[in-house]
Write a protein that holds these residues in place. Structure first.
Motif, mmCIF file in Angstrom:
data_model
loop_
_atom_site.group_PDB
_atom_site.id
_atom_site.type_symbol
_atom_site.label_atom_id
_atom_site.label_comp_id
_atom_site.label_asym_id
_atom_site.label_seq_id
_atom_site.Cartn_x
_atom_site.Cartn_y
_atom_site.Cartn_z
ATOM 1 N N PHE A 245 0.787 -1.382 0.072
ATOM 2 C CA PHE A 245 -0.061 0.245 0.003
ATOM 3 C C PHE A 245 1.020 1.188 -0.021
ATOM 4 O O PHE A 245 0.319 2.244 -0.717
ATOM 5 N N GLY A 246 1.840 1.177 0.526
ATOM 6 C CA GLY A 246 2.908 2.428 0.915
ATOM 7 C C GLY A 246 3.518 2.716 -0.474
ATOM 8 O O GLY A 246 3.445 3.628 -1.069
ATOM 9 N N VAL A 247 3.827 1.450 -1.126
ATOM 10 C CA VAL A 247 4.558 1.683 -2.505
ATOM 11 C C VAL A 247 3.473 2.200 -3.318
ATOM 12 O O VAL A 247 3.866 3.060 -4.232
ATOM 13 N N LEU A 248 2.127 1.764 -3.357
ATOM 14 C CA LEU A 248 1.323 2.431 -4.487
ATOM 15 C C LEU A 248 0.894 3.796 -3.838
ATOM 16 O O LEU A 248 0.806 4.585 -4.987
ATOM 17 N N GLN A 249 0.994 3.990 -2.914
ATOM 18 C CA GLN A 249 0.848 5.678 -2.584
ATOM 19 C C GLN A 249 2.046 6.585 -3.086
ATOM 20 O O GLN A 249 1.740 7.771 -3.657
ATOM 21 N N LEU A 250 3.041 5.782 -2.930
ATOM 22 C CA LEU A 250 4.432 6.436 -3.385
ATOM 23 C C LEU A 250 4.412 6.764 -4.831
ATOM 24 O O LEU A 250 4.669 7.865 -5.378
ATOM 25 N N ILE A 251 3.987 5.738 -5.576
ATOM 26 C CA ILE A 251 3.663 5.788 -7.150
ATOM 27 C C ILE A 251 2.504 6.857 -7.581
ATOM 28 O O ILE A 251 2.955 7.689 -8.250
ATOM 29 N N ALA A 252 1.605 6.903 -6.672
ATOM 30 C CA ALA A 252 0.550 7.799 -6.923
ATOM 31 C C ALA A 252 0.968 9.129 -6.736
ATOM 32 O O ALA A 252 0.642 10.128 -7.554
ATOM 33 N N ALA A 253 1.776 9.341 -5.668
ATOM 34 C CA ALA A 253 2.419 10.586 -5.388
ATOM 35 C C ALA A 253 3.388 11.181 -6.513
ATOM 36 O O ALA A 253 3.265 12.428 -7.132
ATOM 37 N N VAL A 254 4.288 10.346 -6.993
ATOM 38 C CA VAL A 254 5.098 10.616 -7.899
ATOM 39 C C VAL A 254 4.567 11.181 -9.300
ATOM 40 O O VAL A 254 4.607 11.712 -10.104
ATOM 41 N N THR A 255 3.423 10.240 -9.561
ATOM 42 C CA THR A 255 2.668 10.345 -10.802
ATOM 43 C C THR A 255 1.797 11.639 -10.726
ATOM 44 O O THR A 255 1.770 12.522 -11.821
ATOM 45 N N ALA A 256 1.461 12.109 -9.542
ATOM 46 C CA ALA A 256 0.740 13.111 -9.503
ATOM 47 C C ALA A 256 1.666 14.707 -9.597
ATOM 48 O O ALA A 256 1.280 15.595 -10.217
ATOM 49 N N ALA A 257 2.880 14.239 -8.908
ATOM 50 C CA ALA A 257 3.704 15.446 -9.019
ATOM 51 C C ALA A 257 4.389 15.838 -10.776
ATOM 52 O O ALA A 257 4.761 16.736 -10.852
ATOM 53 N N GLY A 258 4.330 14.613 -11.296
ATOM 54 C CA GLY A 258 4.692 14.557 -12.592
ATOM 55 C C GLY A 258 3.674 15.164 -13.668
ATOM 56 O O GLY A 258 4.290 15.830 -14.634
#
Length: 258
Positions: A245-258
């Motif tokens: 779940f933490g990895v998914l959140q991190l990916i989501a955050a990176v994607t949103a930032a990009g």
């Protein structure tokens, strides 16, 4: 013979092997690791199965007699249960398998692996038949019964001609429903005959009280270890889910930032 208890011989084998096993370390105990090998575990599960069947047979009506862990010969083998009642004389062979049991006319498979349980059950019944008929020639042959404790699936594809195969839960209802073939006097006569130690080979020296107490302690340790292993498994699964779940959140955050 009435002093014998369910799985007495098998329990003796388990304790004898476990007596030479190394003591578990504190770390092993923490993680629920045991010093029980495959052979000992097989005997342990067999003993637990015999105890379960013994508890069922203890609820039979008073016109039935049950002997447990009957010494069969000098090769350290025994008959799990020997039952005498109005419906006849029965040797009960117990197997504790959680797998897929398939029964044919002359074959039996556990999880697709052939086993010789039918032949073994027949041999036990023939041995007792010979003993009884030396003194009571007109008594009907002993019926071999093979029972499985908690099988995942028990499929009778063809009924064996000699051996009755049952789920352990169905054993006592089946016995009670049988048409009477022995009178009360004959039941008592057979029970008295088979209650004599002289009919069987020498009994073990270990006192029943000691064996039962030590097995109870071993059983408690194994159940405790199983609970610890399950707990660690649940914690590991929860940690893996949380990490994912933490990895998914991190990916989501990176994607949103990009």
């Amino acid at each position: 013979m009435h002093k014998r208890f369910a799985a007495q011989s098998v329990i003796g084998d388990v304790l004898r092997v476990q007596g030479g096993a190394p003591r578990r370390s504190a770390l092993a105990r923490l993680f629920g690791l045991t010093s029980v090998g495959d052979d000992s575990m097989s005997w342990y599960l067999g003993a637990k199965g015999e105890i379960v069947v013994g508890s069922f047979l203890a609820k039979l009506p008073p016109d039935w007699t049950v002997f447990r862990a009957v010494p069969a010969d000098s090769a350290r083998t025994d008959i799990d249960h020997l039952v005498i009642g109005p419906g006849g004389i029965f040797t009960i062979t117990t197997k504790n398998h959680a797998g897929d049991i398939r029964v044919g006319r002359n074959t039996l498979q556990v999880d697709s692996q052939p086993v010789s349980y039918l032949q073994h059950a027949e041999s036990e019944a023939e041995r007792v038949t010979s003993l009884v008929r030396e003194r009571m020639p007109l008594v009907a042959p002993v019926q071999p019964v093979l029972v499985f404790v908690d099988p995942s699936l028990l499929t009778i594809e063809q009924k064996p001609p000699q051996v009755k195969v049952l789920d352990a839960m169905d054993l006592c209802p089946w016995l009670i429903r049988l048409h009477p073939v022995l009178s009360a006097g004959e039941v008592q006569e057979v029970a008295d005959l088979l209650d004599s130690p002289q009919v069987w080979h020498a009994l073990p020296d270990t006192t029943p009280e000691d064996v039962q107490e030590r097995f109870t302690e071993l059983d408690a340790r194994l159940r405790s270890a199983g609970i610890r292993r399950l707990s660690w498994g649940v914690l590991a699964a929860a940690a893996a889910i949380a990490a994912g779940f933490g990895v998914l959140q991190l990916i989501a955050a990176v994607t949103a930032a990009g």
